[in-house]
Design a protein around this motif. Structure first.
Motif: not given
Length: 423
Positions: A117, A127, A131-133, A140, A153, A179, A181, A194
């Protein structure tokens, strides 16, 4: 008739030569404007994408290729390095942050990057949805990826092995989009992010071999198409030594730039390359080509200036008797001189306005093409301070080109020209 109308009437009388001078000046101006706008925005984008990366660790080879493949994702990676080789430097107090990258797969030409992250903190990326992975096989995607591929999504997709289209796909383990961006006009727009474990799991030797066999022999059991992330986490098989493609570093202190790259390059099997240094070298190499184009554009402008001079000088010879008659009707030397200068100024202004319009239009069209094909943002709707100086130079070209004809008009011999008219 005003002197402005007089100048316009003279230019219309010599329409062909006047038009050629304006077109040459416009083409030269448009070329320089395009180079200024595109070059400035490319340089700004390259600098912004690398502004939070002080050093890149990767395989031995070309440092420029390492930077292009790891920071800008615009070249093929040199190779992989052992994670433990890069991690051996992470305890160094001169390093404040380290972000690993693992490349190897792609989707519709967009690179899939295994990382942490912290990678998003290196870029102005936020984002827009989702959400983030949080586990394996979750991704994402950047704004350009979503816009071009149509992924949304919770949609699943199979990655293609390698960074070149046409390779076999990992259908046995699809990714899931969790997610999307926001558009950042940067390199992250064109990436699929990822977890490192996703890339490692997909390329663990047993699975990787099975992937190849699946393509050629269909021996891999794919009956369970609904592999879940939790199922992979339960895989208790021992993992082989992990490889990464590169490690992005941030210095804890500026003094690290003086010692750390040299120390790593001389005492380890991995390479350390500075984005700032390599970017400077790259811009110097690119600058050689841009200088050639810029010189050609300046040649066009100089040719246009000579064309303005030739057109006005030839017209002056043909109008010598007319100018002498104007003197007899009360026109002063200064007014005749100003009339010729006004004609040169009108030609240069027309060429400059057309050139700036063409340059900004061409930059906008280039931006549309780059946005659709490369995810790069270039706009023609901006005005650079250099353009103001270019405009003043173009006005000066018109004034200088008409100076000699204007001086000849100032010195016109009334008696001799009228005698020639009566002869």
């Amino acid at each position: 008739m005003s002197w402005l109308s007089f100048a316009v009437a003279n230019l219309r009388h010599n329409a062909l030569s006047s038009m050629l001078s304006v077109i040459l000046l416009a083409l030269g101006t448009a070329t320089i404007v395009l180079l200024l706008l595109a070059g400035e925005q490319f340089s700004r984008t390259l600098a912004r994408d690398a502004q939070n990366v002080d050093l890149v660790l990767g395989a031995k080879g070309s440092p420029v290729q390492l930077i292009l493949s790891s920071v800008y994702h615009a070249d093929v990676p040199i190779g992989n390095i052992a994670l433990e080789d890069a991690a051996a430097w992470l305890d160094d107090p001169r390093i404040a942050q380290a972000v690993p990258l693992a490349l190897g797969d792609s989707y519709q030409g967009f690179r899939i990057v295994g990382t942490t992250h912290d990678y998003l903190k290196l870029y102005p990326a936020k984002l827009a949805e989702g959400r983030l992975w949080q586990g394996e096989m979750q991704v994402v995607i950047g704004a350009a990826v979503a816009r071009t591929s149509g992924l949304s999504l919770n949609q699943r997709f199979s990655s293609a092995h390698g960074l070149v289209p046409g390779q076999h796909t990992h259908d046995e383990r699809p990714y899931r989009v969790v997610g999307i961006l926001e558009n950042s006009s940067g390199v992250v727009d064109r990436l699929i992010l990822t977890a490192l474990d996703s890339v490692w799991t997909l390329h663990d030797e047993p699975h990787h071999d099975q992937g190849h066999k699946h393509e050629h022999e269909h021996e891999h059991d794919v009956t369970d198409h609904d592999h879940t992330e939790s199922a992979h986490e339960e895989d208790a098989a021992p993992h082989p030594p992990r490889d990464i493609t590169a490690m992005l570093l941030r210095y804890a202190t500026p003094l690290a730039a003086m010692t750390l790259p040299r120390q790593i390059n001389s005492s380890s099997m991995i390479q350390a390359a500075s984005p700032a240094f390599e970017l400077s070298r790259l811009m110097q190499l690119a600058g050689l080509g841009l200088d050639g184009i810029r010189a050609f554009a300046m040649l066009l402008i100089a040719t246009a200036g000579f064309g303005i001079f030739a057109a006005l000088y030839a017209a002056l010879k043909a109008r010598a008797a007319d100018l002498a008659m104007l003197r007899c009707l009360g026109a002063t030397r200064q007014e005749l001189c100003a009339a010729l200068l006004l004609e040169g100024l009108i030609l240069s202004l027309l060429g400059a306005v057309m050139g700036f319009a063409l340059g900004h239009l061409a930059t906008s069209l280039l931006g549309i093409w780059l946005q659709d094909t490369r995810g790069l943002s270039v706009s023609g709707l901006i005005w650079l301070s250099q353009e103001t100086w270019l405009f003043l130079v173009l006005v000066g070209v018109g004034v200088v080109a008409s100076a000699i004809p204007a001086w000849q008009a100032y010195r016109v011999d009334v008696i001799r020209n009228l005698q020639g008219l009566n002869a």
